[in-house]
Design an enzyme around this catalytic site. Sequence first.
Site, PDB file in Angstrom:
ATOM      1  N   MET A  97       0.834  -1.196   0.000  1.00  0.00           N
ATOM      2  CA  MET A  97       0.000   0.000   0.000  1.00  0.00           C
ATOM      3  C   MET A  97       0.868   1.244   0.000  1.00  0.00           C
ATOM      4  O   MET A  97       1.736   1.394   0.857  1.00  0.00           O
ATOM      5  CB  MET A  97      -0.896   0.009   1.239  1.00  0.00           C
ATOM      6  CG  MET A  97      -1.958  -1.057   1.239  1.00  0.00           C
ATOM      7  SD  MET A  97      -2.814  -1.121   2.832  1.00  0.00           S
ATOM      8  CE  MET A  97      -1.579  -1.956   3.825  1.00  0.00           C
ATOM      9  N   ILE A 155       1.695  -5.425   8.173  1.00  0.00           N
ATOM     10  CA  ILE A 155       3.107  -5.107   8.402  1.00  0.00           C
ATOM     11  C   ILE A 155       3.321  -3.607   8.269  1.00  0.00           C
ATOM     12  O   ILE A 155       3.000  -3.026   7.229  1.00  0.00           O
ATOM     13  CB  ILE A 155       4.010  -5.853   7.403  1.00  0.00           C
ATOM     14  CG1 ILE A 155       3.777  -7.361   7.503  1.00  0.00           C
ATOM     15  CG2 ILE A 155       5.480  -5.526   7.651  1.00  0.00           C
ATOM     16  CD1 ILE A 155       4.428  -8.143   6.386  1.00  0.00           C
ATOM     17  N   GLY A 185       1.354   4.027   5.306  1.00  0.00           N
ATOM     18  CA  GLY A 185       2.229   3.211   4.462  1.00  0.00           C
ATOM     19  C   GLY A 185       2.576   1.856   5.026  1.00  0.00           C
ATOM     20  O   GLY A 185       2.992   1.759   6.156  1.00  0.00           O
ATOM     21  N   SER A 186       2.410   0.787   4.245  1.00  0.00           N
ATOM     22  CA  SER A 186       2.579  -0.549   4.798  1.00  0.00           C
ATOM     23  C   SER A 186       2.301  -1.620   3.756  1.00  0.00           C
ATOM     24  O   SER A 186       2.152  -1.335   2.575  1.00  0.00           O
ATOM     25  CB  SER A 186       1.609  -0.734   5.967  1.00  0.00           C
ATOM     26  OG  SER A 186       0.320  -0.282   5.575  1.00  0.00           O
ATOM     27  N   ARG A 187       2.175  -2.886   4.227  1.00  0.00           N
ATOM     28  CA  ARG A 187       1.779  -3.971   3.346  1.00  0.00           C
ATOM     29  C   ARG A 187       1.054  -5.043   4.156  1.00  0.00           C
ATOM     30  O   ARG A 187       1.158  -5.089   5.381  1.00  0.00           O
ATOM     31  CB  ARG A 187       2.985  -4.551   2.610  1.00  0.00           C
ATOM     32  CG  ARG A 187       3.693  -5.694   3.293  1.00  0.00           C
ATOM     33  CD  ARG A 187       4.822  -6.236   2.416  1.00  0.00           C
ATOM     34  NE  ARG A 187       5.168  -7.584   2.776  1.00  0.00           N
ATOM     35  CZ  ARG A 187       6.405  -8.002   3.036  1.00  0.00           C
ATOM     36  NH1 ARG A 187       7.405  -7.157   2.981  1.00  0.00           N
ATOM     37  NH2 ARG A 187       6.632  -9.254   3.337  1.00  0.00           N
TER      38      ARG A 187
END
Length: 217
Positions: A97, A155, A185-187
């Site tokens: 993302m 994460i 911001g991440s995944r």
Amino acid sequence: MFHKEGYKIMAVTVVLLILVNLAAQAFILTDWIKLVILIGTIILFFLIVQFFRNPERKTDISDTHVVAPVDGKVVVIEEVFEKEYFKDKRLMISVFMSPINVHVTRHPVNGKVKYSKYHPGKYLVAWHPKASEENERTTVVVENEITGEVLYRQIAGALAKRIVNYAEVGREVVQGSDSGFIKFGSRVDVYLPLGTELEVTLNQKVKGGITVLARKS
């Protein structure tokens, strides 16, 4: 429509930006500098507001498929050894993302929450190979009779400083419903049984609660 996790941050941001502009009016004599500060604060507020948007999604609910838990781009599809819960090989799909994506995390399947655990950690960039093991993260496992156990892991990235997870062990959840939020911001990694029929490809853009990642025949 905005996510509940954003209201406090947006309120604090409004107060701070108003104070910045009041200070600029009081202590800066040059009109064009005042204008630049005003425009800059408006743009900053707009960016923060759009980050916390929470669009309504109509999920095609079915126990036979797994939907994307978040908006973003599929950056990894590979077989990996899942160390925390399954302790065996699984098919992992990673969705990255960017800061402009919707950051609401949604339950990818119907079922009962079997496992939910938070891990404090580092803030490596989300695409770093060790991010899934060393960054701040939460691991959730939801099970139903058809798809079996599906694990998804939020994460944190280099900018994300807080992961919110609503999944509680023993709770029945509905596919596409709100599972949590990752700030800035991440995944998210999704772990499926080997041999699962995938419906997405590498670099494909997906929408949380809408895009079907995999199907169980």
